[in-house]
Enzyme design. Sequence first.
Site, short mmCIF file in Angstrom:
data_model
loop_
_atom_site.label_atom_id
_atom_site.label_comp_id
_atom_site.label_asym_id
_atom_site.label_seq_id
_atom_site.Cartn_x
_atom_site.Cartn_y
_atom_site.Cartn_z
N CYS A 2 0.66 -1.44 -0.11
CA CYS A 2 -0.10 0.07 0.07
C CYS A 2 0.69 1.69 -0.08
O CYS A 2 1.83 1.22 -0.08
CB CYS A 2 -0.78 0.11 1.13
N ARG A 54 -4.77 0.75 -0.75
CA ARG A 54 -4.50 -0.26 -0.82
C ARG A 54 -4.19 -0.60 -2.15
O ARG A 54 -5.06 -0.91 -2.75
CB ARG A 54 -6.12 -0.47 0.02
N LEU A 55 -3.51 -1.98 -1.74
CA LEU A 55 -3.35 -3.11 -2.90
C LEU A 55 -3.44 -4.13 -2.27
O LEU A 55 -2.76 -4.72 -0.86
CB LEU A 55 -2.26 -3.05 -3.37
N ASN A 81 1.82 -0.16 5.85
CA ASN A 81 1.93 -0.46 3.96
C ASN A 81 3.49 -1.77 4.36
O ASN A 81 3.97 -1.22 5.15
CB ASN A 81 3.00 0.04 3.34
N GLY A 82 2.55 -2.89 3.93
CA GLY A 82 3.67 -3.64 4.56
C GLY A 82 2.71 -5.63 4.73
O GLY A 82 1.54 -5.57 4.50
N ASP A 106 -3.35 -8.80 8.92
CA ASP A 106 -2.23 -7.98 9.50
C ASP A 106 -2.54 -6.82 10.15
O ASP A 106 -1.40 -6.49 11.58
CB ASP A 106 -0.75 -8.53 9.18
N GLY A 381 14.91 -13.78 -5.51
CA GLY A 381 15.69 -13.48 -4.67
C GLY A 381 17.16 -12.57 -4.60
O GLY A 381 17.80 -12.93 -4.76
#
Length: 617
Positions: A2, A54-55, A81-82, A106, A381
């Site tokens: 986000c 928001r995503l 955000n996260g 979360d 990675g």
Amino acid sequence: MCGIAGFYNANENYTAKKDKWEQILDDMNRAQKRRGPDDEGTYLSPLCGLAHVRLEIIDLLTGQQPMVRKQSGRECAIVFNGEIYNMQELKTELLSEGATFHTTSDTEVILAGYMLHGKDYIKKLNGIFAIALWDSIPGQIYLFRDRLGVKPLFYTMINKTLVFSSEIKGLFAYPGINPVLDSSGLCEIFALGPAKTYGKGVFKNIKEVLPGHCLIFNHESCTIEPYWKLESRPHEDSMEETIEKTAWLVEDAVKKQMLSDIPISTFLSGGLDSSLVTAICARELKKQGKVLNTFSFDFQDNNKYFESNSFQPSQDRPYVEQMVAFAGTNHHFLECSNQDQLECLYKAVDARDLPCMADVESSMLYFCSKVTDYNKVTLTGECADEIFGGYPWFHDAKAFQTDAFPWSMSMEPRQALLSDDVIQALHMEEYARAAYEQTIHETPLLPEDTPEEKRRREIAYLNLRWFMVTLLDRMDRTSMYNGLEARVPLADHRIVEYVFNIPWHIKCPNGIVKGLLRHVGEGMLPDDILWRRKSPYPKTYDPAYEKMLGNQLKEVLFDPSAPIRPLLDDKKVHAFLNSPSDYGKPWYGQLMAGPQMLAYMLQVNYWLEKYHIQIVQ
């Protein structure tokens, strides 16, 4: 993922002019809308305002933000955000302590944990995050940033008001905050760029919440506290125990970061790092009867123009094909044309709000735009080379003998196009040296470290604080610009804490680069991939691309209004354009050589012009 933003002033009453301040919050949201195209919201109290775009990845139905909880006259509000990868364990603990939940997000876990345990609850989070949390009882706001700086968070002060935002562009949406560049900012661009000093936002008076830190702002003061710090400790595990523990940490981090309510994917280059992440994800999804989507990146006609060198010894595609067959993934080969990456050169500046890694960044932005046609979440990675010692400068005697950033040891190529007046005025070498020495001074050491071990720790710490963060910024901005969440499981803080202290003879046994990580991957990857020599992110070697860059830079020099013109020397630029390219001698990292210098200067010019930047003494 986000975007967050907001403001706080203990002497204001924002609700007295509600329409005005809600419009400003909406403007800050609009500036960052690409970070969160699915939803948005605002919160306004007398002393603070919060904004969020928001995503949707987790709790698609009830995870809206800002999120507010009221209890016994206390009101707390959060924008976040996260992702918190251990949220299920934390939620179980909080339920046993009497907490109640109305969502499966979360965000609510963080808020409930804070209201029960206070600001130190942040130490329990395993994840990547930038958080703003308002608490009405002490009348203060907290800004938290994850331990390694995966998620961005900038702030500034104006008229005793704290203003913050995930991206710098969000700050400029607040009235009176303007893009100004002083000599320090110019040194950040030309002496350090595309890196930047941690804690600084390049623009004058714009700062960044430091990784692993909390900023606390109230009516009396603004304090900054660390909640996490990398420490040096004696390593007492044997080689076998180290391999076993590292393998567990890597596997646990990857499996934790598969958490999502929508399908995940991985980036797959055919190298050790992305292949290891892919193998674990593909295996876990296969248990669920699902097939993993994977993506690899290259450039049109690169098989025709590719030039093997010490930094980039091989092309990726043969190894990708082998890994796809081995893991049974649904693979997509993505290619970028010269025109695509040239156009994205400027979009990358829009995404980062700064000149960045030139076409190394613009091509990633283009590829991310194509990945979102299939997936909105991907695991990468990234960061293994910084953590496990994969870069040449971990092994190069010159890096041990030179007191300078090992990925950018000479200032000469950085000054190759600048005017003599600019070089004389900026004191670039002194600026870079001071930044370097600050980090060297901060490096955690052990009393028993030999001079060689001490220098190796310094190089590792420099990589974590500088080089890795530059690549994390690149990954965050290019992905979020396209509404893609890119996760970095190998940068789990538990892996960093453990591997930082592993002796070199275990980390790099018998001189094998990233030998420890290769042993971790035994039995999980084909031998050809497991023992493949490192080859970094691809770039184009097509001379037509360099010609396009040169022509654009010539156009800039012919334009009397081009803002970069006073900073460049026309004769130096033309001499540079007429000299043969040297792809084997980068001026930053492994990939940024002659063509990327041209691209970087084009980005600087676009940035100065697009943001209407005022340069002051």
